[in-house]
Scaffold this active site. Structure first.
Site, PDB file in Angstrom:
ATOM      1  N   GLU A  83     -16.965  -2.484 -18.529  1.00  0.00           N
ATOM      2  CA  GLU A  83     -18.229  -3.117 -18.121  1.00  0.00           C
ATOM      3  C   GLU A  83     -19.415  -2.300 -18.629  1.00  0.00           C
ATOM      4  O   GLU A  83     -19.357  -1.075 -18.642  1.00  0.00           O
ATOM      5  CB  GLU A  83     -18.306  -3.184 -16.584  1.00  0.00           C
ATOM      6  CG  GLU A  83     -17.308  -4.115 -15.944  1.00  0.00           C
ATOM      7  CD  GLU A  83     -17.455  -4.131 -14.412  1.00  0.00           C
ATOM      8  OE1 GLU A  83     -18.488  -3.626 -13.910  1.00  0.00           O
ATOM      9  OE2 GLU A  83     -16.550  -4.639 -13.739  1.00  0.00           O
ATOM     10  N   HIS A 103     -18.936  -8.644 -11.541  1.00  0.00           N
ATOM     11  CA  HIS A 103     -18.803  -7.535 -10.583  1.00  0.00           C
ATOM     12  C   HIS A 103     -19.771  -7.715  -9.415  1.00  0.00           C
ATOM     13  O   HIS A 103     -20.535  -6.815  -9.056  1.00  0.00           O
ATOM     14  CB  HIS A 103     -19.045  -6.195 -11.276  1.00  0.00           C
ATOM     15  CG  HIS A 103     -18.488  -5.019 -10.526  1.00  0.00           C
ATOM     16  ND1 HIS A 103     -18.103  -3.855 -11.150  1.00  0.00           N
ATOM     17  CD2 HIS A 103     -18.241  -4.824  -9.205  1.00  0.00           C
ATOM     18  CE1 HIS A 103     -17.664  -2.988 -10.247  1.00  0.00           C
ATOM     19  NE2 HIS A 103     -17.745  -3.563  -9.051  1.00  0.00           N
ATOM     20  N   ARG A 136     -11.182  -2.547  -8.861  1.00  0.00           N
ATOM     21  CA  ARG A 136     -11.689  -1.739  -9.967  1.00  0.00           C
ATOM     22  C   ARG A 136     -11.127  -2.309 -11.265  1.00  0.00           C
ATOM     23  O   ARG A 136      -9.932  -2.618 -11.371  1.00  0.00           O
ATOM     24  CB  ARG A 136     -11.272  -0.266  -9.817  1.00  0.00           C
ATOM     25  CG  ARG A 136     -11.624   0.352  -8.481  1.00  0.00           C
ATOM     26  CD  ARG A 136     -13.087   0.269  -8.159  1.00  0.00           C
ATOM     27  NE  ARG A 136     -13.926   1.073  -9.030  1.00  0.00           N
ATOM     28  CZ  ARG A 136     -15.247   0.941  -9.103  1.00  0.00           C
ATOM     29  NH1 ARG A 136     -15.847   0.028  -8.369  1.00  0.00           N
ATOM     30  NH2 ARG A 136     -15.944   1.698  -9.903  1.00  0.00           N
ATOM     31  N   ASP A 141       0.854  -1.182   0.000  1.00  0.00           N
ATOM     32  CA  ASP A 141       0.000   0.000   0.000  1.00  0.00           C
ATOM     33  C   ASP A 141       0.893   1.235   0.000  1.00  0.00           C
ATOM     34  O   ASP A 141       1.196   1.801   1.058  1.00  0.00           O
ATOM     35  CB  ASP A 141      -0.931  -0.001   1.217  1.00  0.00           C
ATOM     36  CG  ASP A 141      -2.081   0.981   1.068  1.00  0.00           C
ATOM     37  OD1 ASP A 141      -1.808   2.152   0.713  1.00  0.00           O
ATOM     38  OD2 ASP A 141      -3.244   0.581   1.282  1.00  0.00           O
TER      39      ASP A 141
END
Length: 339
Positions: A237, A254, A208, A146
């Protein structure tokens, strides 16, 4: 007041009516005329909230019942004086269930040995932290990546290059960003996949869709640089790349965060945000329907493992692979799922 709400947001009908009039419209069908006299919108990812939709409208506040908010043009909203909020962490436990159960499927099919597997998690916010907890329970070793948190001086994080070199599974749970010190758009693209990947990692993408570039991933799968892929989020999408879908071990529409509890959390957070913004009553309760102790959801993908009897992501994969054109239908009419 008047509120426009995505008709596919669950457990919401009959609540906002206490505050005024409500229009329920499928998210991808909401038009400028629909919102012209609305005070607030409650949306999901299918509604692009930008100048084209909102200019000249009365909208003062937008709540998205989702963690992701890249469908909100936040620069335009700031310039137009329209406040907004998302629902951080609403479906973290649901996504963690999806990832852990996908790893169980991989293990049962002989692709990994959980106790000997190193899982690298990219993006350790609400969702990534929940995924880390769930994966640790399986006995896997964790590597956490991160960069924004590392930049703030927090410890316990490694760079992405360490995951490339040592991870057996790489899970993506970042927001989608295009600017700043650590943009995530196509974070896994040509540069990533051209780097040596000695462990031939399994990719799990449930954050995402645009964080992964489709063409380089397809090439990496075909060349064996990436061993398997579990993909829940996609570029473009609902018009997904069917060649990539065919290459996946698990490919789903999703829905990783679509447990009944996760949906209820997002709805509750969105409604509470609207109420707080306008000074309205928060005296409402959002509760998903009671679920059976043993779900019949997974008919067609039986498993002896108790967790997979509750939820087997291969069921969702089987449905999508059978009819990719029904991506949006499978998503908007998703069955109740035990968390």
């Amino acid at each position: 007041m008047h509120i426009v709400i995505d008709a596919h947001i669950p457990y919401i009908k009959g609540v906002a009516e206490a505050w005024g009039t409500v229009s329920y419209i499928p998210g991808h069908e909401i038009t400028p005329e629909d919102v012209r006299h609305a005070d607030a919108l409650i949306v999901r990812t299918r509604t692009r909230c930008d100048r084209a939709l909102l200019e000249g409208s009365a909208v003062k506040f937008i709540a998205t019942a989702t963690i992701g908010f890249d469908h909100l043009d936040t620069d335009y909203l700031a310039a137009a004086g329209i406040a907004w909020t998302n629902a951080p962490g609403c479906n973290a436990t649901s996504v963690a269930q999806y990832v852990a159960n996908a790893l169980l499927c991989l293990s049962l099919d002989g692709h990994i040995e959980l106790s000997a597997t190193t899982v690298g998690i990219v993006g350790v916010g609400n969702v990534g932290s929940a995924v880390a907890t769930a994966v640790a329970r399986l006995g896997c070793r964790l590597l956490l990546c991160d960069p924004p948190r590392a930049d703030r001086g927090e410890t316990g994080f490694v760079p992405l290059s360490v995951l490339q070199e040592t991870a057996d599974v790489i899970c993506l749970h970042t927001p989608l960003t295009y600017h700043g010190a650590h943009p995530t758009h196509h974070l896994l693209g040509e540069t990533f996949f051209s780097h040596p990947l000695p462990r031939r990692p399994i990719l799990v993408s449930a954050g995402r869709g645009e964080v992964v570039a489709t063409a380089p991933l397809k090439a990496a799968l075909r060349e064996g640089k990436v061993r398997q892929a579990v993909i829940d989020v996609w570029e473009n999408e609902p018009h997904i790349d069917t060649d990539l879908l065919a290459l996946t071990y698990i490919g789903t529409p999703h829905i990783a965060g679509y447990s009944a509890n996760g949906k209820a959390n997002g709805t509750r957070m969105a409604l509470t945000a609207v109420a707080n913004f306008f000074g309205l009553s928060t005296n409402f309760v959002i509760v998903p329907p009671a679920l059976p102790a043993h779900s019949q959801y997974d008919e067609g993908c039986p498993s002896s493992h108790p967790a997979l009897q509750r939820y087997n992501p291969q069921t969702d994969s089987r449905r999508l692979k059978a009819s990719p054109k029904d991506f949006e239908q499978l998503r908007s009419h998703y069955p109740l799922r035990v968390e």
